[in-house]
Motif scaffolding. Sequence first.
Motif, mmCIF file in Angstrom:
data_model
loop_
_atom_site.group_PDB
_atom_site.id
_atom_site.type_symbol
_atom_site.label_atom_id
_atom_site.label_comp_id
_atom_site.label_asym_id
_atom_site.label_seq_id
_atom_site.Cartn_x
_atom_site.Cartn_y
_atom_site.Cartn_z
ATOM 1 N N UNK A 49 -47.860 -3.099 40.047
ATOM 2 C CA UNK A 49 -47.526 -3.414 38.655
ATOM 3 C C UNK A 49 -48.132 -2.333 37.774
ATOM 4 N N UNK A 50 -47.335 -1.806 36.848
ATOM 5 C CA UNK A 50 -47.857 -0.897 35.828
ATOM 6 C C UNK A 50 -47.658 -1.550 34.472
ATOM 7 N N UNK A 51 -48.640 -1.376 33.595
ATOM 8 C CA UNK A 51 -48.571 -2.043 32.295
ATOM 9 C C UNK A 51 -49.182 -1.176 31.212
ATOM 10 N N UNK A 52 -48.680 -1.358 30.003
ATOM 11 C CA UNK A 52 -49.248 -0.712 28.827
ATOM 12 C C UNK A 52 -50.458 -1.492 28.345
ATOM 13 N N UNK A 53 -51.510 -0.778 28.010
ATOM 14 C CA UNK A 53 -52.673 -1.415 27.416
ATOM 15 C C UNK A 53 -52.362 -1.845 25.989
ATOM 16 N N UNK A 54 -53.032 -2.893 25.489
ATOM 17 C CA UNK A 54 -52.875 -3.236 24.074
ATOM 18 C C UNK A 54 -53.265 -2.085 23.154
ATOM 19 N N UNK A 55 -54.115 -1.166 23.659
ATOM 20 C CA UNK A 55 -54.527 -0.023 22.842
ATOM 21 C C UNK A 55 -53.364 0.922 22.575
ATOM 22 N N UNK A 56 -52.369 0.919 23.455
ATOM 23 C CA UNK A 56 -51.230 1.828 23.286
ATOM 24 C C UNK A 56 -50.186 1.268 22.334
ATOM 25 N N UNK A 57 -50.351 0.013 21.928
ATOM 26 C CA UNK A 57 -49.377 -0.621 21.032
ATOM 27 C C UNK A 57 -49.909 -0.541 19.604
ATOM 28 N N UNK A 58 -49.060 -0.111 18.716
ATOM 29 C CA UNK A 58 -49.509 0.208 17.368
ATOM 30 C C UNK A 58 -49.551 -1.028 16.478
ATOM 31 N N UNK A 59 -48.729 -1.042 15.441
ATOM 32 C CA UNK A 59 -48.844 -2.077 14.420
ATOM 33 C C UNK A 59 -48.327 -3.443 14.854
ATOM 34 N N UNK A 60 -47.437 -3.468 15.829
ATOM 35 C CA UNK A 60 -46.849 -4.749 16.246
ATOM 36 C C UNK A 60 -47.089 -4.972 17.738
ATOM 37 N N UNK A 61 -48.336 -5.198 18.147
ATOM 38 C CA UNK A 61 -48.629 -5.376 19.574
ATOM 39 C C UNK A 61 -48.042 -6.678 20.107
ATOM 40 N N UNK A 62 -47.767 -6.678 21.396
ATOM 41 C CA UNK A 62 -47.285 -7.883 22.061
ATOM 42 C C UNK A 62 -48.440 -8.573 22.770
ATOM 43 N N UNK A 63 -48.210 -9.765 23.196
ATOM 44 C CA UNK A 63 -49.234 -10.543 23.869
ATOM 45 C C UNK A 63 -49.422 -10.003 25.287
ATOM 46 N N UNK A 64 -50.558 -9.318 25.513
ATOM 47 C CA UNK A 64 -50.753 -8.659 26.804
ATOM 48 C C UNK A 64 -50.919 -9.678 27.937
ATOM 49 N N UNK A 65 -51.419 -10.865 27.618
ATOM 50 C CA UNK A 65 -51.549 -11.884 28.657
ATOM 51 C C UNK A 65 -50.174 -12.346 29.133
ATOM 52 N N UNK A 66 -49.243 -12.506 28.195
ATOM 53 C CA UNK A 66 -47.882 -12.904 28.571
ATOM 54 C C UNK A 66 -47.231 -11.821 29.424
ATOM 55 N N UNK A 67 -47.517 -10.546 29.092
ATOM 56 C CA UNK A 67 -46.950 -9.439 29.859
ATOM 57 C C UNK A 67 -47.450 -9.473 31.298
ATOM 58 N N UNK A 68 -48.763 -9.632 31.487
ATOM 59 C CA UNK A 68 -49.311 -9.654 32.845
ATOM 60 C C UNK A 68 -48.810 -10.862 33.638
ATOM 61 N N UNK A 69 -48.690 -12.004 32.973
ATOM 62 C CA UNK A 69 -48.160 -13.189 33.665
ATOM 63 C C UNK A 69 -46.713 -12.941 34.102
ATOM 64 N N UNK A 70 -45.935 -12.357 33.203
ATOM 65 C CA UNK A 70 -44.530 -12.039 33.476
ATOM 66 C C UNK A 70 -44.432 -11.105 34.687
ATOM 67 N N UNK A 71 -45.245 -10.039 34.676
ATOM 68 C CA UNK A 71 -45.142 -9.048 35.751
ATOM 69 C C UNK A 71 -45.645 -9.606 37.074
ATOM 70 N N UNK A 72 -46.689 -10.446 37.034
ATOM 71 C CA UNK A 72 -47.162 -10.989 38.301
ATOM 72 C C UNK A 72 -46.165 -11.990 38.874
ATOM 73 N N UNK A 73 -45.412 -12.632 38.012
ATOM 74 C CA UNK A 73 -44.342 -13.494 38.513
ATOM 75 C C UNK A 73 -43.320 -12.657 39.289
ATOM 76 N N UNK A 74 -43.067 -11.436 38.804
ATOM 77 C CA UNK A 74 -42.192 -10.526 39.556
ATOM 78 C C UNK A 74 -42.767 -10.244 40.944
ATOM 79 N N UNK A 75 -44.078 -10.027 41.015
ATOM 80 C CA UNK A 75 -44.717 -9.784 42.317
ATOM 81 C C UNK A 75 -44.373 -10.915 43.280
ATOM 82 N N UNK A 76 -44.497 -12.139 42.803
ATOM 83 C CA UNK A 76 -44.283 -13.306 43.662
ATOM 84 C C UNK A 76 -42.820 -13.432 44.077
#
Length: 931
Positions: free
Chosen positions: A487-514
């Motif tokens: 899994x590769x992911x963007x850090x919240x530090x790389x997101x500017x004024x409108x960051x997304x929920x990084x926890x939701x992103x990791x949950x989403x991507x780990x579901x792909x793993x499964x």
Amino acid sequence: MARPQQAFASALRFTCGFRWLFACLTVATCWCPTSHAAESYSEIEAAYRAGDLTKAGEVSAAEVERGVWNRRWSELLIRIQLDQGHYVESLTTYEKAIDRYPTSLPLRALGIEVANFNAKPDLAAKNVAFIENYLNTGQLRYATSDTLVSAGRFFSKNGIDARIVLKSFYDRVLETNPTHLEALVATAQLAVEKGDFKVAAETVAKANRLDVEDARLQHLLALALRGTDASAASKALIAARSMNPSYIPAMVTEAEIAIDREAYQDAQKIVQQILEINANAPRAHALLAVLSHLNGDYAAEEQHRKQALEHWPTNPEVDHLIGRKLSDKYRFKEGAEYQRKALTFDPKHLPATFQLAQDLLRLGDEEVGWALAEQVNEADPYNVVAYNLMTLRDSTDGFITIPIEFDPSGANAMILLRMDPLEYKVYGAAAKALLHNAAEHLCQKYDVVLKKPVLVEIFPKQSQFAIRTFGLPGGAGFLGVCFGNVVTANSPASQLETPSNWKAVLWHEFCHVVTLNKSRNRMPRWLSEGISVYEETQRDARWGQAMNVRYRAMLLGDDFTPLSQLSGAFLNPPSGLHLQFAYFESSLAVRFLIEQHGIEKLLKVLESLGDGQAINAALTEHIGPLERLDGQFTEYAKTLAMDFGNTLDFAEPPRPSPFDSPEQIKENQKQWAQQNPDNYFAAIALTDRDIADKQWQAAIDRLTTLQNAGIANGACGVLKRISGCYRELQQTDNELAALKSWCDQSSDALDALQRLIELHQQQQDWQEVIDRANQALAIQPFRKQLQKDLIAACRERGQMHQAIDALNSLTGLEPVDPAGLHFQLAQAYQSDKQFEQAQNQLITALLIAPRYRDAHLMLLKTQKAIATAKAEAKKKAEAEKAAKAAEAEKAAQAAEEVSEKDKPSDSERSDDQTQASEDSPPSSEPQVKDE
């Protein structure tokens, strides 16, 4: 005999030393009196470029038979014969031509291909040796432009640095003759091969100024733009097919795109069109092998591969193409095996080597993957993707790797979290906890055992994420990507004024793993993305995607996609909105399947996909006929859309007349809005006008109507507007209620959360501050104030142990008073009775500020507490040991008493002996009584 490297050095000396002579010779060879043969050749070559192979072949064959002294007729005829798969005929034509033109380098280069497709490796080697000797003897001093282009192509295929080939051959031709088409085409081809798409596009643009119609140029442009401008790339590919309907490379690309879209029937039709031109086309049979594999027909796959290799049994391009397309479908293990097969045919085949490197990196086999990538980078410095990867590796050498063990099914599975050490201080503990939770929950739910470690890499820079994921900068809008066990992911530090929920992103991507492990990477994209978005909403109702007005219109309009065609919605979407809608509709499809048919059947579909069954067949077998599912899902989705805000009218406002003035347009819109009070767009328009006029209560009344209609969720602006109006009216309680409703439905309402925290602080509702601060940190953990707000609330509640993570996070955010921060951490650890951790923090504080009196005093108390804790622990251990010994002794005594109780009495023993003598048979041996 000189090898290509030596021949190149010799050739380079002559191209440099005789540049002036080359210029003169080029002018001389380009000028000749106009003749009928020259005009005829130009016309026939144009017919060939337009796809009229029959006419071009007949005229070329006639000219060759006539014995015209012009090697270009023979070369054109050979190219046509190769295009049509007439390999034996091409060999005959070549042998006759080379007898007449034995020193022609372009003809010799063409002869290598002829020899390969006739399974004559000795002839191919002979031509290679001739070309090397030709170049080594310095005959390029007399070379024509065509010869220099052929020499450049030869060198580029034999490992010479492409940048040097460009400069020393193609650029030299273009300096003398900027309109030389073959030099331009060769330059663009080389740039595309090396991933330098900018140079490729610029070169095609130069060639297009020549006002020539050449499908090669448009095809190269399509390849160059495919990753950055899908719409322009599609137009270029259509133009290429229009210019030359028989141009096989463009048809192959078109078939590949159809495979990417999972439009397998369309791909099959395109491949059949190729086979009508060339029944032996290796790439056509290679694509049929890909389609057979995707359909689970592995016997047909092997048969098509055999057909692709029939005429050139060691052609590495066949296995390279099959493997590359399987990797495009996330079947990296199978793709890697094909690249290995290609390398057995040609160990120096750099495209296969680099594809294998990328496959292994995506499979988590990093040691070998990075070694191969480095090998390609050294052998081919112009390979942009390889260069980018090696640069990335250098820039991420300082990353740390944190093992996360979980054991949902006794498999001792592991996640390896890799990230920047400073970032780990900020949110690493939270990421570690989330991944552990995701692994245990999702593996159990989908009955998956992860047998290999899962690598999760988080990059602080978006460019690093893009290069690791796609090989090139770009990919803006992607937050994370899963390849199976990587899994590769963007850090919240790389997101500017409108960051997304990084926890939701990791949950989403780990579901792909499964799910990818469950299906062995054999699931269509819509199903993979749909499950991941669906599982987001199951984990947290604020995550994932919710219905909104735009989605409602798209579900009810032409943008709706049937369930059986959903994967196509992800390829070349018209806009970012359409891509987001593809995710939403896919999650809706998964929700439909689970709600209407049960998750057990969905799990069976995933298992069948893993066994190689096609998605449509798996759905039909376990759930129902595809046509029925399409109809049911259409009804399901459109019912949900109709139920959304069903008391409102969603008719679009009339478009303004181009003849009306701005004032008239504004007035017309106002009148229409007033005439349609139940219309959503009218209500929003009037609300915005009220807000502009500071008519806060009027705006609130309209917004409340929309809220009561059930459309005020986190995905629309109703709650944002209404909370703003209440704030202007200083109605704090109402503003608080609106903000709560908004934040309870949105995963990334960062500004609303900060305002909510501020209001709760004013009301001294510290638990709400803690809860909302944690929610906000799941969006942007790098905001110091959020961490401080959380710490302050924990202090107010006397729960400093809950602030430990926040205090640790601040240590990675350049604190103004680092010694004081470590002192606070010591206090937090001490409140949680973690005395040794408290001691470590105090020592750190004193190293920074040796005269820190409070830290000295607290350290003394902490050391006493540690000593007391150790003594108590020792005493407790001894007591437990004594208790266990006593218990063991008591158990032994009880066992002994039971044993004594079970022993027979003397009378019982006598009776037993008597019974034994009665029951025992008489012995034949004499009885002897011991005295």
